[in-house]
Design a protein around this motif. Structure first.
Motif, PDB file in Angstrom:
ATOM      1  N   TRP B 129     -58.290  29.049  49.274  1.00 16.36           N
ATOM      2  CA  TRP B 129     -56.928  28.618  49.621  1.00 16.36           C
ATOM      3  C   TRP B 129     -56.765  27.105  49.434  1.00 16.36           C
ATOM      4  CZ3 TRP B 129     -52.418  30.484  49.510  1.00 16.36           C
ATOM      5  CH2 TRP B 129     -52.117  31.800  49.915  1.00 16.36           C
ATOM      6  N   ARG B 131     -58.366  25.113  47.416  1.00 21.25           N
ATOM      7  CA  ARG B 131     -58.306  24.798  45.974  1.00 21.25           C
ATOM      8  C   ARG B 131     -56.959  25.203  45.380  1.00 21.25           C
ATOM      9  NH1 ARG B 131     -63.487  23.883  43.782  1.00 21.25           N
ATOM     10  NH2 ARG B 131     -65.024  24.189  45.428  1.00 21.25           N
ATOM     11  N   LEU B 132     -56.482  26.373  45.787  1.00 21.27           N
ATOM     12  CA  LEU B 132     -55.195  26.857  45.294  1.00 21.27           C
ATOM     13  C   LEU B 132     -54.085  25.861  45.662  1.00 21.27           C
ATOM     14  CD1 LEU B 132     -53.959  30.534  45.805  1.00 21.27           C
ATOM     15  CD2 LEU B 132     -52.397  28.610  45.876  1.00 21.27           C
ATOM     16  N   PHE B 133     -54.081  25.464  46.938  1.00 21.12           N
ATOM     17  CA  PHE B 133     -53.080  24.484  47.394  1.00 21.12           C
ATOM     18  C   PHE B 133     -53.181  23.195  46.593  1.00 21.12           C
ATOM     19  CE2 PHE B 133     -52.277  25.885  52.115  1.00 21.12           C
ATOM     20  CZ  PHE B 133     -51.606  26.982  51.654  1.00 21.12           C
ATOM     21  N   GLU B 135     -54.380  22.705  43.645  1.00 22.79           N
ATOM     22  CA  GLU B 135     -53.934  22.890  42.264  1.00 22.79           C
ATOM     23  C   GLU B 135     -52.406  22.940  42.188  1.00 22.79           C
ATOM     24  OE1 GLU B 135     -55.087  25.201  38.189  1.00 22.79           O
ATOM     25  OE2 GLU B 135     -55.454  26.296  40.059  1.00 22.79           O
ATOM     26  N   TYR B 139     -49.695  20.565  40.110  1.00 25.34           N
ATOM     27  CA  TYR B 139     -48.613  21.059  39.253  1.00 25.34           C
ATOM     28  C   TYR B 139     -47.265  20.478  39.674  1.00 25.34           C
ATOM     29  CZ  TYR B 139     -50.905  24.667  36.340  1.00 25.34           C
ATOM     30  OH  TYR B 139     -51.654  25.330  35.398  1.00 25.34           O
ATOM     31  N   LEU B 354     -47.470  29.290  42.015  1.00 20.34           N
ATOM     32  CA  LEU B 354     -48.526  28.780  41.135  1.00 20.34           C
ATOM     33  C   LEU B 354     -48.851  29.805  40.048  1.00 20.34           C
ATOM     34  CD1 LEU B 354     -50.560  26.581  40.399  1.00 20.34           C
ATOM     35  CD2 LEU B 354     -52.180  27.629  42.009  1.00 20.34           C
TER      36      LEU B 354
END
Lengths: 445, 505
Positions: B129, B131-133, B135, B139, B354
């Motif tokens: 989570w 890393r996702l945030f 990334e 963006y 994302l």
């Protein structure tokens, strides 16, 4: 070029020709050249849906999910409840998921009626006559409740119990900077419950906008709402109660104790944990405050043929009409979660909801009894499904060790590394509870 | 203009699976005492003594519905059939960017390791989570031209308030407390409401005859008491503020900050960036631009991105790596304004956005915006004979037309056009907004509708206008084909019935 735009190359050329243009760039002739980007965005190029999905599966693999990786005893405003297949299936129908705000009621009766039913369920649950169609989350509901209380009383001084969820209190402080609120904390006393200051001469006339108390509070204690009501009355304040909706399957509603506004986090009502969102801000109030209510309200009316129909109403309260004079800036809310919660509550039904609440109570009290046996006596005297223990070693260290054994041990209150707030739901089986206790005993030996 | 509307445009909903026009009972009306749908596990936990809480125990169970699962399913399935949605047809609701929501994102939302994670899980067990945030933050910053972002705000309006509180904190850090925030007269209602809630005073700058901010009037308004400005670009009329740099220079000259409302970002992704225009704070509506479904009014997501010198004020915690990316933890900026959400925002909505960004990729996102603008310009030209276009210059992703002439000649108002369109199998455009155009119809086709659908929409509008001149009464009686017909909204407000229990007996 991947895209969800259906245009063929030929169609694009034709449309440009119709506009007397020869390239897509010409569409942007009104943007000054200095602002037009010549470089592509510095992000990866397009990928197929399966490749994207695989990446997200990878992201998921780097998280410990409840049930598959962890047995959860954590609460703090987010709970691992069993979800119903019916609510998941019905609540993810594309007619609900891909609709917009019901601005055209003739073609939004599905969402509107579902919200009307949701409002009814929440009003009955909280013991108040009216509820709105949802706000972002429990914290947002509390912030909006305080703004509404200040709008009504014109008093900006707020009394907050130290038992209110710390994250909610932080959000309140964040937004209170804009609305110039001042806060006074009412400390906790015995059994983790709020210690309401007692004055018997009735001459305390410092005015306050609101008194805020949890029910049960963040540490698990069921508060004395009669005392909270009396305190609010002494200060001419509205009583705002932050309620755990599941507790109300067993406990008297805050409305019965005279709460003016009741807010809460609706995630326990059939919404997945989702790493904290999207959740569901619940908000109910007494009828006299209806014109100060934040967020959308759905009301019943008739169509031109005399058929019953539903519509968003009292719109003049809202930002799109009242602009800078609105009590709230809310536009988007959490409609989809509200619909899913209403479906889940209907699935549980009058009997099921009571049984469910009782199972939460039983599980928590069974765990408390077992922890007591190994010398971890709960500090919380009167609790429902969540309670606090003082840990003999650092709480974060203990939580870390339990994590390696597959347990999410609970929630550590910010700034208290000697406490663990532990929650039990109807999803926790006796074998899981026993194993949790045995593991703690081993780690503390 | 040669797109056959007869070749089955995908965006037109002309059939509704209805068996008649009866009312749907409420779930409470369907209830029968002791009927049930629930199924709960036997946990093996013994019944515990209720004595400790006896003083609080309720007398009666909560009055919830009592239905079978089969009746529950039928009820909510029938309700679903009484609702328009993007999956059913076109939704040209100006300012709302109701584009198609890709289905693979639903699968992303259902991934166990994303959907079933408790927010209080320690950082070591939520690296995915974090890393996702991180990334997504990258963006958002790349697309908007900003340095750092918070993903916490759960909607656009929440993002606005967050950004304005950052503005407030910035001025306070410099020992100042300017009171005024400038907003254009075409702004969304959320802008002035957010300004008030942030403790500022909204000052309106009028639009010129061309629909753009009047620079001279702005100069007159701005002084040392100006905290900043809130703008959308393209603005709510669908027009690009060409003098944007000059406008923002006026604000920056008095140490004010420039706030970009991302409601209209769908026009310019990959084409132009708010950061390059000189904005300091930007919110983006992921449920608009990046295709996360709007759920009948929510959830949304409104991340707020800022320039580097404001990053210290962002709400915390933020996902940050202190070891060059091998692991992530939560970090709260040193002068943070504090939390704006109980946890980390609408996490699963963020994941969907994302996924959409990654699917389209850098060129795809630009094409997305180009085609949104192409569709809007083409439709605007196509219906110019039916409705007066409010502003002559090329539009961006949406445009505003006026039904004033129609109203004057036939008595048919913008609202009536909207209602008539429902009978044609389309959702209505936004009506009576922005306020600066009389009898406004604000149309935003988005990039995901085909030219055939646009053609069918244009023909439907033409037909409504033609009918209005021949038989205005027929239009005023519309819609006829919808689950219910026009509602008595005054009655709803005069005697509010907001729950089943408020209905007069």
């Amino acid at each position: 070029m991947p895209s969800f735009a259906p245009h063929t190359d030929e169609e694009i050329q034709q449309m440009l020709a119709d506009l007397g243009m020869s390239s897509l760039q010409e569409l942007y002739s009104s943007i000054p050249a200095a602002l037009l980007r010549t470089e592509p965005l510095a992000v990866a190029k397009d990928q197929s849906e399966i490749e994207v999905l695989e990446q997200f599966v990878q992201y998921g693999a780097q998280n410990a999910a409840v049930r598959t990786a962890l047995v959860s005893f954590a609460g703090g405003g987010a709970y691992d409840h069993d979800l119903s297949a019916a609510a998941r299936h019905l609540g993810t129908q594309s007619a609900f998921v891909t609709a917009y705000t019901p601005y055209q009621p003739e073609v939004a009766q599905g969402v509107l009626q579902a919200l009307f039913e949701f409002q009814t369920i929440i009003a009955r649950l909280f013991g108040l006559p009216i509820a709105n169609a949802s706000l972002y989350d429990g914290a947002a509901s509390l912030v909006e409740a305080v703004n509404m209380a200040v709008g009504f009383t014109k008093e900006r001084h707020i009394l907050v119990s130290a038992g209110v969820n710390p994250a909610y209190r932080e959000a309140l402080a964040t937004f209170g900077a804009g609305t110039r609120l001042s806060f006074e904390t009412i400390e906790l006393g015995a059994g983790d419950a709020t210690s309401f200051p007692f004055t018997d001469d009735g001459t305390d006339d410092t005015k306050a906008g609101a008194v805020i108390v949890g029910y049960p509070n963040y540490f698990g204690a069921i508060e004395d709402l009669k005392a909270a009501r009396a305190l609010a009355d002494r200060h001419g304040a509205l009583l705002i109660v932050v309620a755990d909706p599941i507790a109300l399957g067993l406990l008297r509603s805050p409305g019965e104790f005279g709460a003016d506004i009741v807010v809460g986090e609706g995630q326990p009502l059939g919404i997945p944990l989702s790493f904290g969102g999207p959740y569901l801000g619940l908000f109910a109030a007494r009828s006299e405050y209806v014109r100060l209510m934040p967020g959308r309200l759905v009301g019943e009316t008739l169509d031109t043929e005399g058929r019953r129909a539903f519509v968003t109403t009292l719109r003049t309260r809202e930002q799109d009409i009242r602009r800078e004079k609105a009590t709230s800036n809310v536009c988007t809310n959490q409609t989809l979660m509200a619909i899913q919660a209403a479906i889940h509550m209907a699935w549980l039904g009058k009997q099921g909801f009571g049984i469910l609440a009782r199972r939460n109570y039983d599980g928590a009290h069974y765990l408390a009894e077992r922890l007591n046996e190994i010398g971890l006596a709960p500090s919380t005297t009167h609790f429902f499904r969540e309670f606090t223990v003082r840990t003999p070693i650092s709480a974060s260290e203990l939580a870390h060790r339990l994590l390696t054994h597959g347990f999410l041990a609970g929630v550590i209150p910010p700034g208290f590394d000697d406490r663990l707030v532990i929650a039990v739901t109807e999803a926790r089986r006796r074998v899981e509870i026993d194993s949790f206790v045995d593991t703690i005993a081993k780690e503390l030996r | 203009m040669r797109f056959a509307s007869t070749s089955a445009p995908g965006g037109r909903a002309r059939s509704a699976p209805l068996v008649g026009d009866a009312e749907e009972p409420t779930i409470f009306e369907l209830s029968v005492p002791t009927r049930r749908a629930f199924s709960l596990r036997d946990t093996g936990v013994p019944a515990m003594d209720l004595a400790p809480i006896v003083a609080w125990i309720r007398d009666e169970p909560v009055e919830l519905p009592e239905v079978s699962e089969r009746d529950l399913v039928a009820h909510y399935t029938r309700l679903a059939s009484r609702n328009y949605s993007v999956d059913l047809g076109a939704y040209p609701l100006g300012s709302c960017t109701m584009k198609y929501n890709p289905k693979f994102a639903d699968q992303v939302a259902g991934i166990d390791g994303l959907a079933n994670v408790h927010p209080a899980t320690p950082p070591e067990a939520i690296q995915g989570w974090l890393r996702l945030f991180h990334e997504l933050e990258r963006y958002v910053c790349e697309i908007t031209g900003m340095a750092q972002a918070t993903l916490q705000p759960p909607a656009g309006a929440s993002g606005e308030l967050t950004g304005l509180l950052i503005m407030r904190a910035y001025h306070a850090s410099r020992g100042r407390s300017p009171r005024k925030v400038v907003i254009p007269d075409s702004a969304h209602g959320t802008n002035p409401a957010s300004v008030s809630l942030a403790g500022f005073e909204a000052v309106t700058v009028p639009s010129g005859a061309n629909g753009l901010v009047d620079l001279a009037k702005l100069r007159d308004l701005v002084d040392a008491d100006t905290a900043g400005i809130m703008l959308t670009n393209p603005n709510t009329l669908g027009l690009f503020e060409e003098e944007i740099r000059e406008i923002l220079a006026v604000i920056h000259a008095v140490d004010g900050l420039a706030y970009y409302d991302g409601a209209n970002l769908n026009a310019i992704v990959g084409v132009a960036r708010p950061g390059d225009m000189g904005f300091d704070i930007v919110h983006s509506n992921l449920h608009k631009t990046f295709a996360t479904p709007h759920g009948g009014g929510g959830p949304g997501a409104g991340p707020v991105a800022v320039v580097e010198h404001l990053a210290g004020f962002l709400p915390g915690p933020l996902p940050r790596s202190l070891d060059g990316g091998s692991s992530y933890s939560w970090v709260t900026p040193e002068r943070s304004i504090g939390r704006v959400h109980a946890f980390y925002g609408n996490a699963v909505v963020l994941a969907r956005a994302l996924a959409f960004m990654k699917y389209l990729g850098s060129d795809g996102m630009r094409t997305m915006s180009e085609l949104a603008v192409l569709n809007a310009n083409w439709l605007r030209a196509r219906i110019a004979d039916s409705f007066a276009v409010a502003y002559e210059q090329p539009c961006m992703h949406e445009f505003v037309v006026s039904a004033e002439a129609l109203k004057t000649k036939t008595g048919v108002r913008a609202l009536d056009v909207a209602k008539a369109l429902l009978d044609s199998g389309f959702h209505s455009p936004t009506v009576y907004f922005p306020l600066v155009v009389h009898e406004a119809l604000m149309i935003e086709p988005t990039e995901t509708e085909s030219p055939q659908t646009l053609e069918a929409l244009a023909l439907a509008l033409e037909e409504i206008v033609a009918t209005a001149y021949k038989d205005a009464e027929a239009i005023l009686a519309m819609p006829r084909n919808t689950p219910v017909r026009r509602l008595d909204e005054a009655l709803a407000a005069r005697k509010p019935i907001l729950t089943e229990d408020q209905r007069p007996l």
